[in-house]
Design a protein around this motif. Structure first.
Motif, mmCIF file in Angstrom:
data_model
loop_
_atom_site.group_PDB
_atom_site.id
_atom_site.type_symbol
_atom_site.label_atom_id
_atom_site.label_comp_id
_atom_site.label_asym_id
_atom_site.label_seq_id
_atom_site.Cartn_x
_atom_site.Cartn_y
_atom_site.Cartn_z
ATOM 1 N N ILE A 178 0.870 -1.171 0.000
ATOM 2 C CA ILE A 178 0.000 0.000 0.000
ATOM 3 C C ILE A 178 0.909 1.223 0.000
ATOM 4 C CG2 ILE A 178 -1.655 1.323 1.377
ATOM 5 C CD1 ILE A 178 -2.840 -1.347 2.269
ATOM 6 N N ASP A 179 0.766 2.079 -1.008
ATOM 7 C CA ASP A 179 1.747 3.151 -1.200
ATOM 8 C C ASP A 179 1.302 4.513 -0.683
ATOM 9 O OD1 ASP A 179 -0.131 3.931 -3.062
ATOM 10 O OD2 ASP A 179 1.135 3.617 -4.819
ATOM 11 N N TYR A 194 -6.461 2.416 5.222
ATOM 12 C CA TYR A 194 -5.312 1.623 4.784
ATOM 13 C C TYR A 194 -4.065 2.501 4.892
ATOM 14 C CZ TYR A 194 -9.116 -1.175 2.949
ATOM 15 O OH TYR A 194 -10.264 -1.912 2.841
ATOM 16 N N LYS A 195 -3.059 2.013 5.639
ATOM 17 C CA LYS A 195 -1.850 2.783 5.879
ATOM 18 C C LYS A 195 -0.697 2.239 5.039
ATOM 19 C CE LYS A 195 -3.280 3.684 10.659
ATOM 20 N NZ LYS A 195 -2.924 3.537 12.098
ATOM 21 N N PRO A 196 0.262 3.095 4.659
ATOM 22 C CA PRO A 196 1.390 2.637 3.843
ATOM 23 C C PRO A 196 2.134 1.475 4.492
ATOM 24 C CG PRO A 196 1.327 5.030 3.925
ATOM 25 C CD PRO A 196 0.308 4.541 4.922
ATOM 26 N N GLY A 197 2.540 0.530 3.658
ATOM 27 C CA GLY A 197 3.238 -0.655 4.141
ATOM 28 C C GLY A 197 2.869 -1.849 3.293
ATOM 29 N N THR A 198 3.426 -2.999 3.619
ATOM 30 C CA THR A 198 3.122 -4.246 2.906
ATOM 31 C C THR A 198 2.305 -5.143 3.824
ATOM 32 O OG1 THR A 198 5.150 -4.116 1.591
ATOM 33 C CG2 THR A 198 4.079 -6.260 1.743
ATOM 34 N N TYR A 199 1.149 -5.583 3.334
ATOM 35 C CA TYR A 199 0.212 -6.354 4.151
ATOM 36 C C TYR A 199 -0.350 -7.524 3.346
ATOM 37 C CZ TYR A 199 0.123 -1.863 6.660
ATOM 38 O OH TYR A 199 0.470 -0.708 7.319
ATOM 39 N N HIS A 200 -0.730 -8.582 4.079
ATOM 40 C CA HIS A 200 -1.520 -9.640 3.452
ATOM 41 C C HIS A 200 -2.987 -9.287 3.680
ATOM 42 C CE1 HIS A 200 -2.209 -13.547 1.627
ATOM 43 N NE2 HIS A 200 -3.200 -13.689 2.486
ATOM 44 N N ALA A 243 -8.569 -6.110 -0.007
ATOM 45 C CA ALA A 243 -7.874 -5.829 -1.262
ATOM 46 C C ALA A 243 -8.802 -5.185 -2.278
ATOM 47 C CB ALA A 243 -7.279 -7.112 -1.822
ATOM 48 N N LEU A 244 -10.007 -5.727 -2.404
ATOM 49 C CA LEU A 244 -10.952 -5.202 -3.382
ATOM 50 C C LEU A 244 -11.435 -3.814 -2.996
ATOM 51 C CD1 LEU A 244 -12.995 -8.446 -4.104
ATOM 52 C CD2 LEU A 244 -11.081 -7.502 -5.377
ATOM 53 N N ASP A 245 -11.605 -3.588 -1.714
ATOM 54 C CA ASP A 245 -12.026 -2.273 -1.256
ATOM 55 C C ASP A 245 -10.923 -1.241 -1.491
ATOM 56 O OD1 ASP A 245 -13.816 -0.419 0.241
ATOM 57 O OD2 ASP A 245 -12.232 -0.495 1.747
ATOM 58 N N TYR A 246 -9.677 -1.609 -1.201
ATOM 59 C CA TYR A 246 -8.561 -0.680 -1.359
ATOM 60 C C TYR A 246 -8.430 -0.206 -2.800
ATOM 61 C CZ TYR A 246 -3.699 0.862 -1.816
ATOM 62 O OH TYR A 246 -2.573 1.576 -2.118
ATOM 63 N N VAL A 247 -8.501 -1.125 -3.761
ATOM 64 C CA VAL A 247 -8.253 -0.727 -5.144
ATOM 65 C C VAL A 247 -9.473 -0.124 -5.831
ATOM 66 C CG1 VAL A 247 -6.378 -2.373 -5.447
ATOM 67 C CG2 VAL A 247 -8.700 -3.057 -6.040
ATOM 68 N N ARG A 248 -10.582 -0.006 -5.120
ATOM 69 C CA ARG A 248 -11.739 0.671 -5.705
ATOM 70 C C ARG A 248 -11.777 2.145 -5.359
ATOM 71 N NH1 ARG A 248 -17.060 -0.902 -2.008
ATOM 72 N NH2 ARG A 248 -18.111 0.577 -3.360
ATOM 73 N N GLN A 249 -10.946 2.557 -4.400
ATOM 74 C CA GLN A 249 -11.059 3.923 -3.879
ATOM 75 C C GLN A 249 -10.423 4.956 -4.809
ATOM 76 O OE1 GLN A 249 -13.026 4.224 -1.286
ATOM 77 N NE2 GLN A 249 -13.083 1.975 -1.147
ATOM 78 N N ARG A 250 -11.091 6.104 -4.937
ATOM 79 C CA ARG A 250 -10.494 7.255 -5.624
ATOM 80 C C ARG A 250 -10.767 8.574 -4.906
ATOM 81 N NH1 ARG A 250 -13.883 9.210 -10.964
ATOM 82 N NH2 ARG A 250 -15.983 9.020 -10.120
#
Length: 374
Positions: free
Chosen positions: A193-194, A231-237, A243-250
């Motif tokens: 998550i960037d 969602y905070k910056p970092g690498t997460y499982h 995952a689907l919620d994170y990549v839908r956000q704008r």
């Protein structure tokens, strides 16, 4: 296409194309689980020969070997009944060079204002609109119903007119209705998550946020209230819903849909790595679940070749070196009226590099086109 019609499509439909890329770009590797297993479950994937249209003059579908350079067009849609016009809310092109060992991905902004060509099957005479409406204009079957496969043909013609890419080696429609099951069958996905992202749609528990009563007609830009998943910056499982919620956000992101496009492409790469991990490719039970779920999500036109054929042809692709490309842009206005998005200068040169299979050379000269956080 009216603004209210566009609002009816949930935002998360825009990411649904991503597994089409993962399936086609990694299915060769999962052959270690046994070709019989793969053949059984890829047989459940709807193979359709009408997505990318008729072959060029003198060519025969399936007569040529699958080889690069090539371009694959993918569109994601929200699950809809056949009485509702579809919108392609995620449009991704994967370019594979002649070496067949690399993948370059670029997303076409859904709100890009383009000329959509005439389309005889629906009587559409052509016009200018946001590109995500092309599938809608091409989908009517004349009896009050809509065919997404027919709509994909007009989308492909529109992308061809925009990019100059004359033919697509394959095409895919990914329906979000079966997509969440795929990610769940994988056991989630590990990804970076960037940036800090707050969910417009979900609470920290994953439950939907409450809708404001005055927004029942979908007229509000931000219709939800209450606690938000962050969602905070970092690498997460991430679990499937995360995952689907994170990549839908704008909403709330510095560059809105352009940030979301980058996150979608990061998700593709993360899923590819997950599929290729030993925990998946050597686990027949998990592969059975994943491929079974894929059969409910994907309509594929391999230009006369099956998904299994494509998997074999692409078995040498290196997903670790998958390159995510950004097509920047900005708002386009007619006076005070917002029309949609426009591409930044240099995009035409990029499309020329795609057509000539010179993407690597182009990116060396124009590193600003590479998503640094991919």
């Amino acid at each position: 296409m009216t603004k209210s019609a566009q609002r009816r499509t949930p935002l998360w439909a825009r990411l649904s194309a991503v597994f089409g890329a993962v399936l086609m770009l990694t299915s060769g590797v999962v052959l270690v689980t046994g070709s019989a297993l793969i053949a059984e479950y890829t047989g459940s994937i709807e193979a359709d020969g009408s997505l990318i249209g008729a072959p060029a003059a003198g060519a025969t579908r399936g007569s040529a070997e699958i080889k690069g350079p090539m371009n694959i067009l993918m569109a994601g849609i929200d699950p809809r009944d056949d009485h509702t016009a579809p919108l392609s809310d995620s449009i991704i092109v994967a370019h594979i060079p002649a070496s067949m060992d690399q993948v370059y991905m670029f997303s076409i902004p859904r709100d890009l204002y383009v000329d959509i060509p005439a389309f005889a099957p629906t009587g559409f005479t052509g016009g200018s609109s946001k590109i995500n409406a092309a599938m809608s204009y091409g989908s009517s079957t004349g009896d009050g119903k809509h065919d997404v496969k027919q709509g994909f043909q007009l989308l492909a013609k529109t992308v061809t007119q925009l990019t100059g890419i004359q033919t697509f080696a394959a095409g895919a429609i990914i329906n979000f209705g079966g997509f969440k099951n795929i990610v769940e069958a994988m056991g989630g996905v590990t990804m970076k998550i960037d940036m800090r992202v707050r969910s417009e749609h979900l609470q920290p528990s994953g439950q939907p946020r409450h809708r404001r009563p005055e927004c029942a007609d979908n007229s509000c830009a931000h219709p939800y209230i209450g606690p938000q998943k962050t969602y905070k910056p970092g690498t997460y499982h991430l679990k499937a819903w995360e995952a689907l919620d994170y990549v839908r956000q704008r909403y709330g992101l510095p560059h809105s849909d352009y940030d979301r496009q980058r996150h979608q492409q990061q998700f593709i790469k993360a899923m590819a790595k997950e599929v290729m991990s030993k925990g998946v490719v050597t686990n027949p039970a998990k592969m059975t679940r994943i491929l079974g779920a894929a059969g409910d999500a994907l309509t594929f036109d391999g230009n006369g070749h099956s998904v299994l054929d494509w998997g074999l042809a692409l078995k040498d692709l290196n997903t670790d070196s998958m390159v995510s490309i950004k097509l920047s842009g900005g708002a386009l206005y007619d006076g005070k009226n917002y029309l949609g998005e426009k591409l930044a200068p240099g995009s035409d040169e990029f499309f020329e590099a795609v057509r000539q299979d010179r993407i690597q050379e182009f990116l060396l000269a124009h590193p600003e086109f590479v998503n640094k956080n991919s």
